[in-house]
Each structure stands twice: as C-alpha cells, then as structure tokens.
Write a protein that holds these residues in place. Structure first.
Motif: not given
Length: 323
Positions: A178, A182, A184, A188, A216
């Motif tokens: 990630l 953020d 994220e 995709d 993370q």
C-alpha cells in the motif's frame, strides 16, 4: 752404545698405525658421547616443556569450555524469557495491519513460519508470501529483468540505470504494498495481477494465487549467509520496498561464519530506513522482529539482535498500540 742415525732433511718421525687408530677412536668416542649426552639433555628438556604445555593447554581448554557452557546457559535462559514475554508484549502492536512476507533465497522454512507467527501474535494480518527465486538474484538474468520491469504496468518505472534490486523491488512493491501516504493500493486489481503473474511466469518470484493482498509493511526473511552480489541485491530490494510502503524489516539468522547477508550490507552502509534483525531463529529475534515492524509504522528504525553491529537486542517497548 750405538749412535742414532740423524734424520735426513725433510724426514719426519714415524708414528705407528696403532697409535693413529687409537687416537682417532678416542676422538670419535668423545664426540659421540658428547652428542648423546647433549641430545639426551635437550630431548628431556623438550619433553618436559611439551608435557607442561599440554597440561596447561588442557587446563585452559577445560576452563574455556566451562565458561562457554555457562554463557550458553545464560543466553538460553534469556531467550526462553523472551519467548515467554513475546506474546503479551507484542499483543496489539500491529493491530489489523497487513504485512507482506518476502522470502529471499536461502531462508529456512522454520524462520518463515516464525515470521508469520510473529505477525499474528502482534495482531497483524499476514498479507501473503512472495518468494524470490535464485533467478531473481542471478547477475546473468539482469538484462531480462530490466527489460521485463520496463514493460510492466507499474506507473513511473525506475530509472534505466537503477540497480536490479531497485527495479525488481519497485515492481513487487507496487503490486504487493500500500502507498505510504494514504495506505491505498498503488495499482488496481487487474494491474496487480498482471505484474505478479508476469514476474512469476518469468521465474523471478513464486506465490500462491489468490493468497496475496497489499501489505502496509514488508518483512523480508533472508538466509544466514549469501554471496555478496545476492546480499547487495536483497538489501537494495528491501530499501525499495521501504520506500513503496510504510516500512520494511529484514531478518536473518545469527551465524558465526564469515560472509555476507543483506543485514550486513544494510548495517555497513549506514542504513537509516530499513530495520534489521540478526537473530531471526531465536525467541529474542522474533520478539525484536515484531517490535521492529511496529516501530516502522511510526517511521522508527534500528538494527537489532546479537551481532556486534546491532544497536540493541530489541527495540524499545511501545508505550501504546500503533495507530
């Protein structure tokens, strides 16, 4: 009385052959006796010195063995204590944080399983396991890796002159971690699958399809010793994962053998981003690994374990669970 005839010019008195022989024998007997007596004395002195040295060496060896056994017992007891404290100390320090486990060539199955257990004990989520193959660290495959990464859908590709650890780390980091800012995903789902499948098909990584989710943090588990080129590449790979995610920890076995591993490379370079743990196979090393991952969430960093170049045995205990 018969007068003796005077000796003629240049004449010498005659000495009997018997006297000659007796004289020579006496000389050689004296020399021989001296050599025998001297050599016997020297041999006796040498023998006594050797015996004394052997006794002293044996005593020193026994003392060293006893001292080593005492230290080994002390280390084992401290390690047992670390094992007892690990779960209560680590509990909640990685609460719901996904951690990607990367297995470098030479890492033992036991250390990899222990790494996954540590993540669970800290309340983290095992985001899956990616294994780097021997080809991924083989200099002969550099051109292929460079061309492959340049054509992957990973966004901004690393510079063409970047080392291969950086290039492969960028690809794996974008697909498996990630974003730092953020939390994220970088890519995709379709692009993530394309990157990982392409790397797998090329024989650079191995993973179980359907078992990966973006992590993370990254935990890189290495072997106890590696070729210098492998160690340098794994270290560069870990630095890249550290930049692509929220932090990275590299763990290796504690070994007395001289040689390179990624932990050695990172420490000797003055690394201040990636954390390292050098005693992954021990309970204290596993405790250090869990705490180092939690420390990375706050962008803390250190080098932990039992080697002389470690800064501490374990990180400082967190005052509160990471948020």
């Amino acid at each position: 009385m018969e007068h003796l005839r005077p000796l003629g010019p240049g004449a010498r008195p005659l000495i009997s052959l018997r006297r000659h022989v007796l004289t020579l024998v006496a000389v050689f007997l004296a020399l021989g006796l001296g050599v025998v007596l001297g050599s016997t004395s020297v041999a006796t002195s040498i023998r006594d010195a050797v015996v004394d040295r052997e006794e002293t060496t044996a005593a020193q060896l026994e003392s060293t063995r006893a001292e080593s056994a005492e230290r080994r017992l002390a280390v084992d007891r401290l390690d047992d204590m670390a094992g007892e404290l690990a779960r209560p100390v680590l509990d909640g320090t990685l609460e719901d944080r996904p951690v990607l486990v990367v297995v470098a060539p030479g890492a033992s199955d036991e250390d990899v399983s222990a790494a996954v257990d540590v993540i669970g004990a800290a309340g983290g989520i095992a985001a899956g396991r990616v294994t780097l193959t021997d080809k991924a660290v083989d200099p002969d495959a550099d051109a292929e890796v460079q061309a492959l990464v340049a054509n992957l859908p990973i966004g901004d590709a690393p510079a063409t002159d970047a080392d291969l650890g950086t290039q492969l780390g960028t690809a794996v980091g974008r697909a498996g971690l990630l974003r730092t800012e953020d939390a994220e995903p970088h890519l995709d789902d379709d692009d993530r699958e394309t990157v990982l499948t392409t790397l797998s098909d090329a024989g650079l990584v191995e993973f179980e399809p359907g078992t990966l989710r973006p992590g993370q943090l990254a935990l890189v588990v290495t072997g106890p010793g590696e070729a210098e080129s492998t160690a340098v590449r794994v270290a560069s790979f870990a630095r890249t994962l550290d930049r692509e995610g929220a932090g990275a920890v590299v763990s290796a076995e504690l070994t007395g053998a001289q040689g390179y591993d990624a932990v050695t490379v990172l420490r000797s370079s003055g690394e201040d981003g990636v954390s390292t743990v050098d005693s992954a196979g021990s309970d204290s090393g596993r405790l250090a690994t869990g705490l180092a991952l939690a420390e990375q969430l706050a962008r803390g960093q250190g080098h932990y374990g039992l080697r002389p170049d470690a800064t501490a045995a374990v990180p400082s205990l967190p005052t509160a669970p990471a948020r």
